[in-house]
Motif scaffolding. Structure first.
Motif, mmCIF file in Angstrom:
data_model
loop_
_atom_site.group_PDB
_atom_site.id
_atom_site.type_symbol
_atom_site.label_atom_id
_atom_site.label_comp_id
_atom_site.label_asym_id
_atom_site.label_seq_id
_atom_site.Cartn_x
_atom_site.Cartn_y
_atom_site.Cartn_z
ATOM 1 N N CYS A 18 11.283 9.815 2.990
ATOM 2 C CA CYS A 18 12.670 10.291 3.140
ATOM 3 C C CYS A 18 13.565 9.644 2.093
ATOM 4 C CB CYS A 18 13.193 9.965 4.543
ATOM 5 S SG CYS A 18 12.457 10.919 5.884
ATOM 6 N N THR A 19 13.392 8.358 1.896
ATOM 7 C CA THR A 19 14.212 7.621 0.930
ATOM 8 C C THR A 19 13.951 8.078 -0.498
ATOM 9 O OG1 THR A 19 14.190 5.684 2.395
ATOM 10 C CG2 THR A 19 14.799 5.314 0.090
ATOM 11 N N GLU A 20 12.673 8.359 -0.805
ATOM 12 C CA GLU A 20 12.278 8.694 -2.175
ATOM 13 C C GLU A 20 12.358 10.186 -2.479
ATOM 14 O OE1 GLU A 20 11.529 6.611 -4.595
ATOM 15 O OE2 GLU A 20 11.731 4.810 -3.359
ATOM 16 N N GLY A 21 12.763 10.997 -1.507
ATOM 17 C CA GLY A 21 12.895 12.432 -1.735
ATOM 18 C C GLY A 21 11.572 13.162 -1.868
ATOM 19 N N PHE A 54 0.837 -1.206 0.000
ATOM 20 C CA PHE A 54 0.000 0.000 0.000
ATOM 21 C C PHE A 54 0.868 1.251 0.000
ATOM 22 C CE2 PHE A 54 -2.627 3.160 2.423
ATOM 23 C CZ PHE A 54 -3.566 3.375 1.423
ATOM 24 N N ARG A 55 1.924 1.256 0.807
ATOM 25 C CA ARG A 55 2.828 2.409 0.841
ATOM 26 C C ARG A 55 3.520 2.600 -0.503
ATOM 27 N NH1 ARG A 55 5.075 -0.239 5.216
ATOM 28 N NH2 ARG A 55 7.141 0.045 4.263
ATOM 29 N N GLN A 56 3.942 1.518 -1.109
ATOM 30 C CA GLN A 56 4.596 1.611 -2.414
ATOM 31 C C GLN A 56 3.651 2.193 -3.457
ATOM 32 O OE1 GLN A 56 5.834 -2.473 -2.945
ATOM 33 N NE2 GLN A 56 7.907 -2.063 -2.180
ATOM 34 N N MET A 57 2.382 1.793 -3.398
ATOM 35 C CA MET A 57 1.394 2.336 -4.323
ATOM 36 C C MET A 57 1.191 3.830 -4.084
ATOM 37 S SD MET A 57 -2.005 3.431 -4.494
ATOM 38 C CE MET A 57 -2.630 2.800 -2.943
ATOM 39 N N LEU A 58 1.103 4.242 -2.810
ATOM 40 C CA LEU A 58 0.934 5.655 -2.486
ATOM 41 C C LEU A 58 2.127 6.484 -2.957
ATOM 42 C CD1 LEU A 58 -0.551 5.876 1.144
ATOM 43 C CD2 LEU A 58 -1.630 6.591 -0.990
ATOM 44 N N VAL A 59 3.330 6.002 -2.678
ATOM 45 C CA VAL A 59 4.540 6.726 -3.077
ATOM 46 C C VAL A 59 4.604 6.860 -4.594
ATOM 47 C CG1 VAL A 59 7.058 6.573 -3.176
ATOM 48 C CG2 VAL A 59 5.873 6.176 -1.012
ATOM 49 N N SER A 60 4.262 5.787 -5.305
ATOM 50 C CA SER A 60 4.278 5.821 -6.769
ATOM 51 C C SER A 60 3.289 6.845 -7.306
ATOM 52 C CB SER A 60 3.954 4.425 -7.314
ATOM 53 O OG SER A 60 3.865 4.441 -8.721
ATOM 54 N N LEU A 112 5.590 5.309 6.258
ATOM 55 C CA LEU A 112 5.405 6.171 5.090
ATOM 56 C C LEU A 112 6.358 7.354 5.149
ATOM 57 C CD1 LEU A 112 3.853 6.729 2.490
ATOM 58 C CD2 LEU A 112 2.136 7.948 3.842
ATOM 59 N N TYR A 113 6.605 7.863 6.342
ATOM 60 C CA TYR A 113 7.590 8.940 6.506
ATOM 61 C C TYR A 113 8.979 8.454 6.090
ATOM 62 C CZ TYR A 113 10.886 12.012 8.943
ATOM 63 O OH TYR A 113 11.946 12.834 9.239
ATOM 64 N N THR A 114 9.354 7.259 6.526
ATOM 65 C CA THR A 114 10.659 6.694 6.167
ATOM 66 C C THR A 114 10.769 6.487 4.661
ATOM 67 O OG1 THR A 114 10.766 5.574 8.316
ATOM 68 C CG2 THR A 114 12.235 4.780 6.600
ATOM 69 N N ASP A 115 9.715 5.944 4.053
ATOM 70 C CA ASP A 115 9.710 5.753 2.596
ATOM 71 C C ASP A 115 9.862 7.086 1.871
ATOM 72 O OD1 ASP A 115 9.313 3.069 3.050
ATOM 73 O OD2 ASP A 115 7.171 3.106 2.597
ATOM 74 N N LEU A 133 6.784 16.187 11.890
ATOM 75 C CA LEU A 133 7.983 15.649 11.264
ATOM 76 C C LEU A 133 8.006 16.140 9.825
ATOM 77 C CD1 LEU A 133 7.950 11.890 12.398
ATOM 78 C CD2 LEU A 133 9.764 13.532 12.905
ATOM 79 N N VAL A 134 9.166 16.449 9.300
ATOM 80 C CA VAL A 134 9.290 16.773 7.875
ATOM 81 C C VAL A 134 10.453 15.982 7.303
ATOM 82 C CG1 VAL A 134 8.255 19.067 7.973
ATOM 83 C CG2 VAL A 134 10.698 18.817 8.385
ATOM 84 N N THR A 135 10.317 15.569 6.053
ATOM 85 C CA THR A 135 11.383 14.840 5.384
ATOM 86 C C THR A 135 12.528 15.798 5.045
ATOM 87 O OG1 THR A 135 10.328 15.196 3.236
ATOM 88 C CG2 THR A 135 9.780 13.167 4.413
ATOM 89 N N PRO A 136 13.740 15.272 4.845
ATOM 90 C CA PRO A 136 14.861 16.151 4.467
ATOM 91 C C PRO A 136 14.580 16.976 3.213
ATOM 92 C CG PRO A 136 15.663 13.986 5.099
ATOM 93 C CD PRO A 136 14.163 13.889 5.068
#
Length: 264
Positions: free
Chosen positions: A195-198, A102-108, A190-193, A142-145
Motif C-alpha cells: 500500500c505504501t509503495e503503490g 525479506f519484505r524489503q527485498m521482495l518489494v524491491s 507485505l500488504y501494508t508495505d 484484500l487489494v491495495t489502493p
C-alpha cells in the motif's frame, strides 16, 4: 536478489502477473502454488538469493520420474510466457527478526521487475475469527489502493467478501479498527508495505486449521481461478465446477511413507 538459472538470460517480467505464497497456517498458499506450477508445467527460470529464509535443499518436487539430479532450494521463480505469468515458490519460513529485510527485498524486486499485478496466496487461523467472520464463505480478499480501481469492481461482481477490520482493543475500545490475519505470516505486513509503495497487490486467503490442508489448497486455487482463469474446469466452462489440477509427485510422501510392514 533474483539469480537466473545457469545458461539462461534474466526473463523480461514487465507487465506479467506474479503469484507467490505466504508461509502461513497449514502451508495452504505454498501447496496452492505447487498445484499451479505442476498443472501449468511451468519452467524454472531462477531463484531468489537471500539470507532471510531458512536454508534448505531437496529433490525436484515436480519431477515426473525418479532419478532426476536437479535440486530445489528455498525460493525459486517459475515462468509461463504464453500466459504472462510468473510464480515465486517459497519453501521455508522467514528467519526470526529478518521479516522486514525479506519484505524489503521482495518489494524491491517486484518494483524493479515492473509486474502488472501481484497475487499473494495465504491463510489464517479459523479458530481466531471474529464473530462477523464465522458465517458464510471461509475466503477473504484484500487489494491495495493502487489496485482497487482496476479490479475492485470485478471482485465485487464475483460476490467475494473483503477482509473485515476488527477492533484493535476488543473489550476496551471498539472505535479503533485494524486488519488482523493471525497465522498469516508476512501477509499483513507485505500488504501494508505494498500500500505504501503503490504496488498492485491482491491478497487471497482462506480461514483454515492445521492438518491435512490439501483440500484447502485445491479450494484456494479454484477461488483464484474464478477471478484469474488459469486452469480449465472439469465440466465445460462453468466456474461452478472444480478446475483440472495436477498433483505434484512429491505430494505422495507429504505425510511420510506410511508404517513399515516390519512393525506387524
Amino acid at each position: 536478489m533474483f539469480v537466473p538459472c545457469d545458461g539462461l538470460h534474466p526473463p523480461q517480467l514487465r507487465d506479467y502477473s506474479l503469484i507467490l505464497p505466504a508461509v502461513s497456517v497449514g502451508n495452504v498458499g505454498q501447496l496452492a502454488v505447487d498445484l499451479i506450477i505442476s498443472t501449468l508445467n511451468m519452467v524454472k527460470v531462477g531463484y531468489i538469493y537471500t539470507d532471510c529464509l531458512v536454508p534448505m535443499a531437496g529433490s525436484d518436487p515436480y519431477a515426473v520420474s525418479i532419478g532426476k539430479s536437479e535440486l530445489s532450494i528455498n525460493a525459486e521463480v517459475y515462468f509461463l510466457a504464453e500466459r504472462k505469468l510468473a510464480v515465486l515458490q517459497i519453501r521455508s519460513p522467514v528467519i526470526k527478526n529478518k521479516s522486514k529485510a525479506f519484505r524489503q527485498m521482495l518489494v524491491s524486486w517486484i518494483k524493479r521487475s515492473e509486474f502488472a499485478q501481484v497475487i499473494l496466496l495465504s491463510s489464517s487461523h479459523a479458530y481466531q475469527r471474529d464473530d462477523q467472520q464465522l458465517l458464510g464463505t471461509p475466503f477473504r480478499y484484500l487489494v491495495t489502493p493502487a489496485m482497487q480501481n482496476s479490479v475492485g469492481e470485478a471482485l465485487r461482481d464475483l460476490h467475494w467478501k473483503e477482509m473485515e477490520t476488527v477492533a484493535a482493543y476488543p473489550g476496551v475500545s471498539e472505535s479503533e479498527k485494524r486488519i488482523w490475519i493471525p497465522g498469516g505470516g508476512i501477509t499483513k505486513s507485505l500488504y501494508t508495505d505494498s500500500c505504501t509503495e503503490g504496488i498492485h497487490l491482491a491478497v487471497l486467503l482462506k480461514f483454515c486449521s492445521e492438518g491435512d490442508n490439501i483440500p484447502d489448497a485445491f479450494s484456494l486455487v479454484n477461488y483464484l481461478n474464478e477471478w484469474m482463469p488459469l486452469v480449465e474446469h472439469s465440466i465445460g466452462d462453468s466456474t461452478e465446477t472444480p478446475a483440472k489440477l495436477k498433483i505434484p509427485n512429491s505430494w505422495r510422501l507429504l505425510f511420510g511413507s506410511g508404517l513399515p510392514p516390519a512393525l506387524f
